[in-house]
Design a protein around this motif. Structure first.
Motif, PDB file in Angstrom:
ATOM      1  N   ARG A   1     -26.714 -62.157  -5.240  1.00  0.00           N
ATOM      2  CA  ARG A   1     -27.434 -63.776  -4.576  1.00  0.00           C
ATOM      3  C   ARG A   1     -26.421 -64.428  -5.937  1.00  0.00           C
ATOM      4  N   ARG A   2     -26.605 -65.930  -4.687  1.00  0.00           N
ATOM      5  CA  ARG A   2     -25.731 -66.652  -5.775  1.00  0.00           C
ATOM      6  C   ARG A   2     -26.876 -68.043  -5.735  1.00  0.00           C
ATOM      7  N   ARG A   3     -26.628 -69.263  -6.951  1.00  0.00           N
ATOM      8  CA  ARG A   3     -27.056 -70.356  -6.706  1.00  0.00           C
ATOM      9  C   ARG A   3     -25.365 -71.272  -6.751  1.00  0.00           C
ATOM     10  N   GLY A   4     -26.346 -72.364  -6.151  1.00  0.00           N
ATOM     11  CA  GLY A   4     -25.083 -73.659  -6.220  1.00  0.00           C
ATOM     12  C   GLY A   4     -25.741 -74.892  -6.159  1.00  0.00           C
ATOM     13  N   LYS A   5     -24.927 -76.135  -6.571  1.00  0.00           N
ATOM     14  CA  LYS A   5     -25.654 -77.682  -6.056  1.00  0.00           C
ATOM     15  C   LYS A   5     -25.109 -78.351  -4.484  1.00  0.00           C
ATOM     16  N   ASP A   6     -25.395 -78.828  -4.379  1.00  0.00           N
ATOM     17  CA  ASP A   6     -25.788 -79.469  -3.098  1.00  0.00           C
ATOM     18  C   ASP A   6     -24.713 -81.032  -3.568  1.00  0.00           C
ATOM     19  N   ALA A   7     -24.325 -81.896  -2.285  1.00  0.00           N
ATOM     20  CA  ALA A   7     -23.632 -82.964  -2.591  1.00  0.00           C
ATOM     21  C   ALA A   7     -24.810 -84.205  -3.584  1.00  0.00           C
ATOM     22  N   ASN A   8     -25.969 -83.714  -3.232  1.00  0.00           N
ATOM     23  CA  ASN A   8     -27.236 -84.694  -3.666  1.00  0.00           C
ATOM     24  C   ASN A   8     -26.953 -84.260  -5.219  1.00  0.00           C
ATOM     25  N   GLY A   9     -26.764 -82.920  -5.774  1.00  0.00           N
ATOM     26  CA  GLY A   9     -27.055 -82.315  -6.590  1.00  0.00           C
ATOM     27  C   GLY A   9     -28.337 -81.070  -6.794  1.00  0.00           C
ATOM     28  N   ASN A  10     -29.454 -81.089  -5.633  1.00  0.00           N
ATOM     29  CA  ASN A  10     -30.268 -79.602  -5.878  1.00  0.00           C
ATOM     30  C   ASN A  10     -29.652 -78.992  -5.596  1.00  0.00           C
ATOM     31  N   GLU A  11     -30.170 -77.772  -6.250  1.00  0.00           N
ATOM     32  CA  GLU A  11     -30.231 -76.438  -6.299  1.00  0.00           C
ATOM     33  C   GLU A  11     -30.181 -75.898  -4.952  1.00  0.00           C
ATOM     34  N   VAL A  12     -29.453 -74.984  -4.415  1.00  0.00           N
ATOM     35  CA  VAL A  12     -29.269 -74.520  -3.035  1.00  0.00           C
ATOM     36  C   VAL A  12     -28.608 -73.253  -3.521  1.00  0.00           C
ATOM     37  N   GLU A  13     -29.701 -72.003  -2.135  1.00  0.00           N
ATOM     38  CA  GLU A  13     -29.445 -70.798  -2.222  1.00  0.00           C
ATOM     39  C   GLU A  13     -27.358 -70.880  -1.575  1.00  0.00           C
ATOM     40  N   LEU A  14     -26.531 -69.968  -1.750  1.00  0.00           N
ATOM     41  CA  LEU A  14     -25.354 -69.419  -1.155  1.00  0.00           C
ATOM     42  C   LEU A  14     -25.284 -68.240  -0.441  1.00  0.00           C
ATOM     43  N   PRO A  15     -24.532 -67.679   0.242  1.00  0.00           N
ATOM     44  CA  PRO A  15     -24.443 -66.830   0.977  1.00  0.00           C
ATOM     45  C   PRO A  15     -24.457 -65.889   0.047  1.00  0.00           C
ATOM     46  N   GLU A  16     -25.053 -65.191   0.082  1.00  0.00           N
ATOM     47  CA  GLU A  16     -24.612 -62.757  -1.500  1.00  0.00           C
ATOM     48  C   GLU A  16     -23.934 -63.007  -0.778  1.00  0.00           C
ATOM     49  N   LEU A  17     -22.591 -62.680  -2.021  1.00  0.00           N
ATOM     50  CA  LEU A  17     -21.669 -62.084  -2.188  1.00  0.00           C
ATOM     51  C   LEU A  17     -21.298 -61.041  -1.796  1.00  0.00           C
ATOM     52  N   THR A  18     -20.854 -60.046  -0.853  1.00  0.00           N
ATOM     53  CA  THR A  18     -20.161 -58.587  -0.631  1.00  0.00           C
ATOM     54  C   THR A  18     -19.617 -57.886  -1.882  1.00  0.00           C
ATOM     55  N   GLU A  19     -19.256 -57.449  -2.510  1.00  0.00           N
ATOM     56  CA  GLU A  19     -18.292 -56.691  -3.023  1.00  0.00           C
ATOM     57  C   GLU A  19     -18.573 -55.100  -2.839  1.00  0.00           C
ATOM     58  N   TRP A  20     -17.551 -54.582  -2.783  1.00  0.00           N
ATOM     59  CA  TRP A  20     -16.965 -52.932  -2.234  1.00  0.00           C
ATOM     60  C   TRP A  20     -16.274 -51.716  -3.525  1.00  0.00           C
ATOM     61  N   HIS A  21     -17.386 -50.521  -3.834  1.00  0.00           N
ATOM     62  CA  HIS A  21     -16.955 -49.844  -4.719  1.00  0.00           C
ATOM     63  C   HIS A  21     -15.944 -48.632  -4.154  1.00  0.00           C
ATOM     64  N   ASN A  22     -15.127 -48.816  -5.105  1.00  0.00           N
ATOM     65  CA  ASN A  22     -14.757 -46.911  -4.564  1.00  0.00           C
ATOM     66  C   ASN A  22     -15.225 -45.737  -5.193  1.00  0.00           C
ATOM     67  N   ILE A  23     -16.289 -45.294  -4.831  1.00  0.00           N
ATOM     68  CA  ILE A  23     -17.379 -44.051  -6.030  1.00  0.00           C
ATOM     69  C   ILE A  23     -16.811 -43.009  -4.910  1.00  0.00           C
ATOM     70  N   VAL A  24     -16.890 -42.630  -6.606  1.00  0.00           N
ATOM     71  CA  VAL A  24     -16.053 -40.534  -7.182  1.00  0.00           C
ATOM     72  C   VAL A  24     -17.028 -39.417  -7.174  1.00  0.00           C
ATOM     73  N   MET A  25     -17.827 -38.457  -6.786  1.00  0.00           N
ATOM     74  CA  MET A  25     -18.897 -37.997  -7.844  1.00  0.00           C
ATOM     75  C   MET A  25     -17.709 -36.441  -7.342  1.00  0.00           C
ATOM     76  N   TRP A  26     -18.426 -35.035  -8.125  1.00  0.00           N
ATOM     77  CA  TRP A  26     -17.640 -34.583  -8.818  1.00  0.00           C
ATOM     78  C   TRP A  26     -18.373 -32.971  -8.708  1.00  0.00           C
ATOM     79  N   GLY A  27     -17.731 -31.929  -8.246  1.00  0.00           N
ATOM     80  CA  GLY A  27     -18.745 -30.550  -8.928  1.00  0.00           C
ATOM     81  C   GLY A  27     -19.954 -31.139  -7.615  1.00  0.00           C
ATOM     82  N   LYS A  28     -21.211 -30.383  -8.450  1.00  0.00           N
ATOM     83  CA  LYS A  28     -22.600 -30.289  -8.321  1.00  0.00           C
ATOM     84  C   LYS A  28     -23.439 -32.054  -7.256  1.00  0.00           C
ATOM     85  N   ALA A  29     -23.101 -32.980  -7.585  1.00  0.00           N
ATOM     86  CA  ALA A  29     -23.070 -34.513  -7.211  1.00  0.00           C
ATOM     87  C   ALA A  29     -22.140 -34.291  -6.027  1.00  0.00           C
ATOM     88  N   ALA A  30     -20.943 -33.613  -6.027  1.00  0.00           N
ATOM     89  CA  ALA A  30     -20.414 -34.217  -4.955  1.00  0.00           C
ATOM     90  C   ALA A  30     -20.795 -32.969  -4.036  1.00  0.00           C
TER      91      ALA A  30
END
Length: 113
Positions: free
Chosen positions: A34-63
């Motif tokens: 979740r991100r917040r920023g300021k609009d042109a009037n200096g008011n705090e606004v909520e910005l669109p969420e930023l999605t990050e993708w991660h590569n996950i690796v599990m070994w052994g019993k976890a796999a």
């Protein structure tokens, strides 16, 4: 210290493979920031969420667990270490990938909390 803690949603069913006699599960995990920023009037606004993708690796019993229970859309908390590896394909193009090697994890109920 190399420690990563992520809470997100699984992007695809685990892909399984074997390294010698050890099972390995690989899948993607999406985290939202979740991100917040300021609009042109200096008011705090909520910005669109930023999605990050991660590569996950599990070994052994976890796999093995991942193969049975983790599916696309599952909510997952993972703790692990970052690993970066590089390779060159048959066209001599270099590829680099950063992965989270899972040490601990918890499958959570789906929902917004």
């Amino acid at each position: 210290m190399n420690k990563v803690i992520l809470l997100g949603n699984v992007g695809r069913d685990p892909r399984m493979r074997m390294v010698e006699t050890t099972p390995v599960a690989e899948f993607s995990l999406a985290t939202n920031e979740r991100r917040r920023g300021k609009d042109a009037n200096g008011n705090e606004v909520e910005l669109p969420e930023l999605t990050e993708w991660h590569n996950i690796v599990m070994w052994g019993k976890a796999a093995d667990y991942a193969e049975k229970y983790i599916r696309k859309g599952s909510r997952l908390l993972v703790e692990g270490k970052l690993r970066t590896r590089s390779w060159e394909d048959r066209n001599a193009i270099k590829h680099t990938i950063t992965e989270v090697f899972v040490e601990n994890f918890e499958l959570l109920p789906r929902g917004n909390s």
